[in-house]
Scaffold this active site. Structure first.
Site, mmCIF file in Angstrom:
data_model
loop_
_atom_site.group_PDB
_atom_site.id
_atom_site.type_symbol
_atom_site.label_atom_id
_atom_site.label_comp_id
_atom_site.label_asym_id
_atom_site.label_seq_id
_atom_site.Cartn_x
_atom_site.Cartn_y
_atom_site.Cartn_z
ATOM 1 N N SER A 7 0.840 -1.196 0.000
ATOM 2 C CA SER A 7 0.000 0.000 0.000
ATOM 3 C C SER A 7 0.873 1.243 0.000
ATOM 4 O O SER A 7 1.629 1.491 0.945
ATOM 5 C CB SER A 7 -0.900 0.013 1.241
ATOM 6 O OG SER A 7 -1.385 1.331 1.421
ATOM 7 N N HIS A 32 -1.362 -1.350 -4.189
ATOM 8 C CA HIS A 32 -2.614 -0.986 -3.517
ATOM 9 C C HIS A 32 -2.663 0.532 -3.335
ATOM 10 O O HIS A 32 -1.784 1.131 -2.720
ATOM 11 C CB HIS A 32 -2.664 -1.705 -2.166
ATOM 12 C CG HIS A 32 -3.954 -1.550 -1.426
ATOM 13 N ND1 HIS A 32 -5.088 -2.291 -1.712
ATOM 14 C CD2 HIS A 32 -4.295 -0.732 -0.402
ATOM 15 C CE1 HIS A 32 -6.057 -1.948 -0.894
ATOM 16 N NE2 HIS A 32 -5.611 -0.999 -0.088
ATOM 17 N N ASP A 34 -4.723 3.647 -1.883
ATOM 18 C CA ASP A 34 -5.765 4.025 -0.920
ATOM 19 C C ASP A 34 -6.274 5.427 -1.197
ATOM 20 O O ASP A 34 -5.581 6.416 -0.936
ATOM 21 C CB ASP A 34 -5.196 3.956 0.500
ATOM 22 C CG ASP A 34 -5.007 2.523 0.951
ATOM 23 O OD1 ASP A 34 -5.997 1.780 0.966
ATOM 24 O OD2 ASP A 34 -3.864 2.149 1.274
ATOM 25 N N MET A 36 -8.808 8.289 -0.258
ATOM 26 C CA MET A 36 -9.650 8.732 0.870
ATOM 27 C C MET A 36 -10.146 10.146 0.614
ATOM 28 O O MET A 36 -9.408 10.982 0.089
ATOM 29 C CB MET A 36 -8.830 8.715 2.156
ATOM 30 C CG MET A 36 -8.172 7.381 2.453
ATOM 31 S SD MET A 36 -7.398 7.388 4.071
ATOM 32 C CE MET A 36 -6.511 5.822 4.020
ATOM 33 N N HIS A 65 -8.410 1.085 -3.861
ATOM 34 C CA HIS A 65 -9.322 0.945 -2.718
ATOM 35 C C HIS A 65 -9.981 2.294 -2.465
ATOM 36 O O HIS A 65 -9.359 3.203 -1.914
ATOM 37 C CB HIS A 65 -8.483 0.477 -1.508
ATOM 38 C CG HIS A 65 -9.244 0.327 -0.243
ATOM 39 N ND1 HIS A 65 -8.626 0.119 0.975
ATOM 40 C CD2 HIS A 65 -10.578 0.337 0.012
ATOM 41 C CE1 HIS A 65 -9.533 0.017 1.924
ATOM 42 N NE2 HIS A 65 -10.724 0.153 1.373
ATOM 43 N N MET A 67 -12.093 4.660 -0.588
ATOM 44 C CA MET A 67 -12.757 4.965 0.689
ATOM 45 C C MET A 67 -13.408 6.331 0.530
ATOM 46 O O MET A 67 -12.970 7.323 1.119
ATOM 47 C CB MET A 67 -11.706 4.949 1.815
ATOM 48 C CG MET A 67 -11.238 3.547 2.149
ATOM 49 S SD MET A 67 -9.695 3.528 3.070
ATOM 50 C CE MET A 67 -8.541 3.528 1.704
ATOM 51 N N MET A 136 -11.549 -5.573 5.844
ATOM 52 C CA MET A 136 -10.720 -4.639 6.613
ATOM 53 C C MET A 136 -10.386 -5.262 7.965
ATOM 54 O O MET A 136 -11.283 -5.699 8.691
ATOM 55 C CB MET A 136 -11.461 -3.316 6.849
ATOM 56 C CG MET A 136 -11.658 -2.442 5.636
ATOM 57 S SD MET A 136 -10.171 -2.079 4.674
ATOM 58 C CE MET A 136 -9.147 -1.196 5.867
ATOM 59 N N GLY A 141 -8.916 4.410 7.084
ATOM 60 C CA GLY A 141 -8.643 5.839 7.243
ATOM 61 C C GLY A 141 -7.186 6.151 7.530
ATOM 62 O O GLY A 141 -6.710 7.224 7.195
ATOM 63 N N PHE A 142 -6.494 5.209 8.132
ATOM 64 C CA PHE A 142 -5.108 5.470 8.509
ATOM 65 C C PHE A 142 -4.270 4.208 8.369
ATOM 66 O O PHE A 142 -4.779 3.104 8.584
ATOM 67 C CB PHE A 142 -5.025 5.936 9.973
ATOM 68 C CG PHE A 142 -5.856 7.155 10.247
ATOM 69 C CD1 PHE A 142 -5.348 8.424 10.014
ATOM 70 C CD2 PHE A 142 -7.168 7.022 10.706
ATOM 71 C CE1 PHE A 142 -6.130 9.550 10.240
ATOM 72 C CE2 PHE A 142 -7.954 8.146 10.929
ATOM 73 C CZ PHE A 142 -7.441 9.413 10.695
ATOM 74 N N GLY A 143 -2.994 4.400 8.077
ATOM 75 C CA GLY A 143 -2.053 3.283 8.106
ATOM 76 C C GLY A 143 -1.515 3.117 9.522
ATOM 77 O O GLY A 143 -1.782 3.936 10.412
ATOM 78 N N GLY A 144 -0.802 2.029 9.723
ATOM 79 C CA GLY A 144 -0.089 1.840 10.983
ATOM 80 C C GLY A 144 -0.944 1.472 12.186
ATOM 81 O O GLY A 144 -0.502 1.616 13.325
ATOM 82 N N ASP A 174 -6.710 -6.195 4.660
ATOM 83 C CA ASP A 174 -6.044 -4.888 4.672
ATOM 84 C C ASP A 174 -6.051 -4.301 6.075
ATOM 85 O O ASP A 174 -7.115 -4.054 6.646
ATOM 86 C CB ASP A 174 -6.810 -3.975 3.695
ATOM 87 C CG ASP A 174 -6.170 -2.609 3.501
ATOM 88 O OD1 ASP A 174 -5.107 -2.350 4.077
ATOM 89 O OD2 ASP A 174 -6.763 -1.807 2.750
ATOM 90 N N GLY A 175 -4.841 -4.067 6.602
ATOM 91 C CA GLY A 175 -4.705 -3.381 7.883
ATOM 92 C C GLY A 175 -3.939 -4.196 8.909
ATOM 93 O O GLY A 175 -4.359 -5.287 9.278
ATOM 94 N N GLY A 176 -2.782 -3.683 9.314
ATOM 95 C CA GLY A 176 -2.004 -4.336 10.358
ATOM 96 C C GLY A 176 -1.414 -5.672 9.944
ATOM 97 O O GLY A 176 -1.203 -6.553 10.773
ATOM 98 N N GLY A 196 1.115 -1.806 4.238
ATOM 99 C CA GLY A 196 1.695 -0.478 4.059
ATOM 100 C C GLY A 196 2.947 -0.320 4.900
ATOM 101 O O GLY A 196 4.076 -0.437 4.405
HETATM 102 C C1 DX5 Z 1 -6.239 1.831 5.702
HETATM 103 C C2 DX5 Z 1 -5.812 1.449 4.318
HETATM 104 C C3 DX5 Z 1 -4.691 0.485 4.264
HETATM 105 C C4 DX5 Z 1 -3.408 0.963 4.886
HETATM 106 C C5 DX5 Z 1 -2.840 -0.215 5.608
HETATM 107 O O1 DX5 Z 1 -7.402 2.578 5.638
HETATM 108 O O2 DX5 Z 1 -6.905 0.866 3.615
HETATM 109 O O3 DX5 Z 1 -4.461 0.015 2.944
HETATM 110 O O4 DX5 Z 1 -2.452 1.434 3.992
HETATM 111 O O5 DX5 Z 1 -1.759 0.215 6.328
HETATM 112 P P1 DX5 Z 1 -0.956 -0.725 7.321
HETATM 113 O O6 DX5 Z 1 -0.446 -1.880 6.521
HETATM 114 O O7 DX5 Z 1 0.115 0.185 7.821
HETATM 115 O O8 DX5 Z 1 -1.910 -1.159 8.392
HETATM 116 ZN ZN ZN Z 2 -6.448 -0.084 1.636
#
Ligand code: DX5
Ligand code: ZN
Length: 222
Positions: A7, A32, A34, A36, A65, A67, A136, A141-144, A174-176, A196
């Site tokens: 991502s 990927h 994202d 938003m 993706h 959002m 999900m 909304g956020f990475g990390g 997707d996520g974590g 990501g």
């Molecule tokens: C979150 C995004 C993800 C994000 C994942 O809303 O859809 O694609 O980049 O980030 P990580 O891998 O850091 O959780």
């Molecule tokens: Zn995503």
């Protein structure tokens, strides 16, 4: 087959071209993207103008993706910009069947994404019309963010529905996603891993991709 979809959200936005070539070098399967809008999710990222500028620089399929609210109004634009897979949120599309038809009409593959609190059973009436399900494992909304363990159960349920209704639908998570969570999600049925922070936050991006794939497949790295 296990696909890895880095991502770009966690990448260095000042050097997108360079970051994409690192992802390619590591054997990424999809890129990927994202998108938003600051309405459906609190954050704002990028849209078609950025995607179309990236398109000539890579052959990787763009796994887009969305959002965003009112995705219908933008589908054609995203396709023109170079999106290969267009994934929309169940929660943001009141006329999901029509939206999915539109995605196919413009020549892209269609994905449907579920937030952590959206029941997996809701996929049953749209599954035969799509190419990808995205579960999900964080709130979008956020990475990390930290992986929500309940996603494992959702992946198992989605995987069972896919086997029953349309076995060639891809199951993405997707996520974590990292070395710790990857084996479990793959065991639960995921075959596309979005990551990501784990990839673009790593000192060696190509190596991070290879390592994540190996962990997903529970293989030892050479
Ligand atoms: C979150 C995004 C993800 C994000 C994942 O809303 O859809 O694609 O980049 O980030 P990580 O891998 O850091 O959780
Ligand atoms: Zn995503």
């Amino acid at each position: 087959m296990l696909r890895i979809a880095p991502s770009l959200l966690a990448s260095d936005f000042a050097d997108l071209k360079g970051q994409i070539s690192m992802a390619e070098r590591g054997g990424a399967d999809f890129l990927h993207l994202d998108v938003m809008d600051g309405h459906f999710v609190p954050n704002i990222t990028f849209g078609p103008p950025v995607i179309s500028r990236l398109r000539p620089h890579t052959r990787l399929p763009f796994d887009t993706h969305l959002m965003i609210q009112n995705a219908d109004a933008h589908i054609e634009e995203f396709r023109r910009a170079g999106a290969d897979i267009i994934t929309v949120h169940f929660e943001a599309c009141p006329h999901l069947h029509r939206t999915v038809q539109r995605i196919h009409e413009v020549g892209a593959r269609a994905g449907v994404c579920l937030n952590p609190a959206t029941p997996t059973a809701l996929l049953a009436d749209i599954l035969r019309d799509i190419d990808l399900v995205l579960i999900m494992s964080v709130n979008p909304g956020f990475g990390g963010q930290s992986f929500i363990p309940h996603a494992l159960e959702k992946l198992r349920e989605a995987s069972a529905l896919i086997r029953q209704i349309k076995p060639d639908v891809m199951l993405e998570v997707d996520g974590g996603i990292d070395a710790v969570t990857a084996p479990g999600v793959v065991e639960a049925g995921a075959n596309v891993l979005v990551a990501g922070t784990n990839i673009f936050g790593a000192p060696d991006i190509p190596q991070a991709i290879r390592s994540l794939r190996a962990h997903g497949l529970r293989q030892k790295m050479a």
